[in-house]
Design a protein around this motif. Structure first.
Motif, short mmCIF file in Angstrom:
data_model
loop_
_atom_site.label_atom_id
_atom_site.label_comp_id
_atom_site.label_asym_id
_atom_site.label_seq_id
_atom_site.Cartn_x
_atom_site.Cartn_y
_atom_site.Cartn_z
N ALA A 1 36.86 36.24 30.32
CA ALA A 1 37.89 37.25 30.55
C ALA A 1 38.91 37.25 29.41
O ALA A 1 39.37 38.32 28.98
N HIS A 2 39.25 36.06 28.94
CA HIS A 2 40.21 35.96 27.83
C HIS A 2 39.63 36.62 26.57
O HIS A 2 40.33 37.35 25.86
N LEU B 1 36.88 32.15 33.01
CA LEU B 1 38.22 32.50 32.54
C LEU B 1 38.20 32.77 31.04
O LEU B 1 38.86 33.67 30.54
N THR C 1 46.97 28.70 35.00
CA THR C 1 45.69 29.10 35.59
C THR C 1 44.70 27.95 35.59
O THR C 1 44.01 27.69 36.58
N GLN D 1 41.62 39.51 34.54
CA GLN D 1 41.30 38.09 34.73
C GLN D 1 40.96 37.80 36.20
O GLN D 1 40.00 37.09 36.50
#
Length: 572
Positions: A413-414, A410, A379, A469
């Motif tokens: 979201a993680h 990102l 990603t 994600q």
């Protein structure tokens, strides 16, 4: 399919990091070289235009002197002795090294200051310019020709001499020395490596700096002469010098006279800095690659040796005594695994069944950790590549800003998925995570500009980790676009984000609506990173049945994302 070793993967990672940067640097050097060529061409053309006007002024000054001399009373009365003295005074004061002639229509010289008084006067062989003066009654400047008296290349500046009835009866001519043009050119030579040439209507060199005498009377380069004789007023083209070197040449025609001025810039001088920078960049890139590979070898050796020790201990038969706790293996993780293995070996001797179950769990954890690490790296690599492909890739500062903000999205979201133990997340929580920076900024504002309506009790299942994600990244790109170009880029603009669910919770929907922003003139002509993410990558990550609708209405962008939540389980 053969799996790559750790050492090979680290080497590939170093190569993938160095080569794109090296290629980007080389492309930047080439772009700078092209800009330098364009600037040099324009500078040469501007210089040629200025010199053309200067040459015209020089010739006009000589014509004016001749016209005044042609009105001399002694010439009208036929007193050639007095007129000769006046002509020699003009030569001495205003045109040293030149000579003045008085000619009949058939070319017979009546007076020539280059010959002693009383010396026989020859018939002039070059009559083309002289005939034009008799035919038009106007001053004229000749092309270069060879003078039979002075025995050198000449140009003639000629004016008519009229009788009392206004008829042209004689031609008064001045043969200026060709080196008289050299100071005019040399004063404006910007660089010693450049070449400036003045040439006549036929493309024959009249004056040249440097090497003035060497090229006088010779034609200009064939490709430039072809463009010159075609009648072009100005031309910029690549040609060859008499020595065979490639030059970037610009020429401009002298107004009315028909002569031309050419300015040649050696291509090698323009390419030398770019070539030096490219070689330097290659050396630096190879040095970085060498250091990276050496560092990779050192890291791989530090990781693989503890792993080999662990493998040796693991391969020991279960009926052997595990002995005391092992010494440090050089890697904390490996030490922890070694202790775990030691405890497990002792338990295996007491309960083989517990050992089998523990090994199965350990392998599952390692496989899932490996999968998630590879997903994260893929990603991040995709984000870097796509950001570099966009407009931000041309500017390191913009690239850093755009890439950092996407990494932060990102990361949010993680963090969200970590909080939910990677078992999916509620849709409202996903929206809040994707828009967190802008929602935090709105908390201090008197009136919120980003309004989110996502009830936590929506009757839809939780989104799977991959879907969460993708949705967080999509909302991040919509917000960045709104700040740069949309409703959040102007005061009074407003964005509403609404979440809803279909009956029975079979599908979810996110609606993004912008109002009060700049007028939207339709879909963008160029697809940036955000548009490609919404139209392509998002559909893939959301799974079958997903739809993304982008409506570029004049009042503002409206985006609708529909999807079917997948089963919330570990995405192995």
């Amino acid at each position: 399919m053969r799996r790559l070793t750790l050492r090979t993967r680290l080497i590939c990672l170093v190569i993938a990091g160095v080569f794109p940067l090296l290629a980007f640097n080389l492309v930047s050097i080439y772009d700078r070289y092209r800009d330098d060529r364009a600037r040099a061409s324009q500078q040469a053309l501007d210089l040629a235009r200025g010199l053309a006007l200067s040459v015209e002024g020089e010739i006009r000054a000589r014509i004016a002197v001749l016209q005044v001399l042609a009105l001399s009373r002694s010439l009208v009365d036929g007193d050639l002795t007095t007129f000769r003295a006046q002509a020699e005074a003009v030569v001495a004061q205003q045109a040293p090294g030149s000579n003045i002639l008085l000619l009949r229509e058939n070319g017979q010289q009546v007076l020539n200051t280059a010959l002693a008084p009383g010396a026989p006067l020859p018939v002039r062989q070059y009559l083309e310019n002289q005939r034009q003066v008799f035919a038009t009654g106007r001053p004229s400047v000749s092309d270069i020709y060879f003078g039979i008296v002075l025995r050198r290349p000449l140009v003639a500046v000629e004016v008519p001499v009229r009788d009392a009835d206004g008829r042209v009866v004689l031609v008064l001519a001045l043969n200026p020395t060709l080196d008289a043009f050299e100071p005019l050119v040399r004063r404006q030579l910007p660089d010693p490596g450049w070449t400036i040439a003045i040439f006549d209507r036929a493309g024959i060199v009249v004056a040249s700096v440097p090497s003035s005498e060497r090229y006088i009377g010779s034609p200009v380069a064939p490709d430039m002469r072809k463009a010159w004789l075609s009648g072009n007023t100005e031309v910029i083209a690549e040609s060859s010098s008499p020595e065979g070197a490639r030059t970037l040449t610009s020429f401009s025609r002298v107004p009315e006279l028909g002569w031309g001025v050419a300015v040649a810039v050696p291509v090698a001088d323009l390419a030398r800095p770019a070539r030096r920078a490219a070689v330097t960049s290659l050396f630096v890139g190879l040095a970085l690659l060498t250091l990276g590979l050496a560092y990779t070898h050192w890291i791989a050796r530090g990781v693989l040796q503890p792993i080999r020790d662990l493998l040796r201990r693991t391969a020991a038969p279960d009926d052997n005594d595990p002995g005391p706790a092992p010494a440090g293996l050089g890697l904390p993780e490996a030490d922890a695994l070694a202790l775990a293995h030691l405890d497990e070996a002792r338990r295996r001797r007491a309960a083989t069944a517990a050992l089998v179950d523990s090994e199965r769990r350990l392998r599952l954890v390692v496989a899932e950790l490996d999968h998630r690490a590879k997903n994260a790296l893929a990603t991040v690599q995709s984000l870097a590549f796509q950001t570099a492909r966009s407009d931000a890739g041309a500017d390191p500062a913009r690239f850093t800003e755009a890439f950092t903000s996407r990494l932060q999205a990102l990361a949010r979201a993680h963090d969200l998925l970590t909080a939910f133990s990677w078992e999916g997340a509620a849709l409202g929580a996903v929206v809040t995570a994707g828009l967190a920076p802008w929602l935090a900024a709105d908390e201090a504002a008197a009136e919120p500009r980003l309004v989110v309506s996502c009830p936590c009790d929506l009757p839809i299942p939780r989104t799977a980790p991959g879907q969460a994600q993708a949705l967080a990244m999509a909302l991040h790109e919509l917000a960045v676009n709104a700040v740069k170009h949309g409703a959040l880029s102007v005061p009074g603009g407003r964005v509403e984000v609404r979440c809803c669910a279909a009956p029975a919770g079979l599908s979810g929907e996110i609606e993004w609506t912008e109002t009060g922003g700049p007028l939207v003139c339709g879909p963008p002509t160029r697809r940036g990173f955000g548009t490609r993410l919404l139209e392509r990558a998002l559909l893939h990550d959301l799974g079958p049945g997903a739809r993304v609708t982008l409506d570029f209405a004049a009042s503002g962008l409206r985006a609708v994302i529909r999807f079917s939540p997948r089963e919330t389980k570990h995405e192995l």
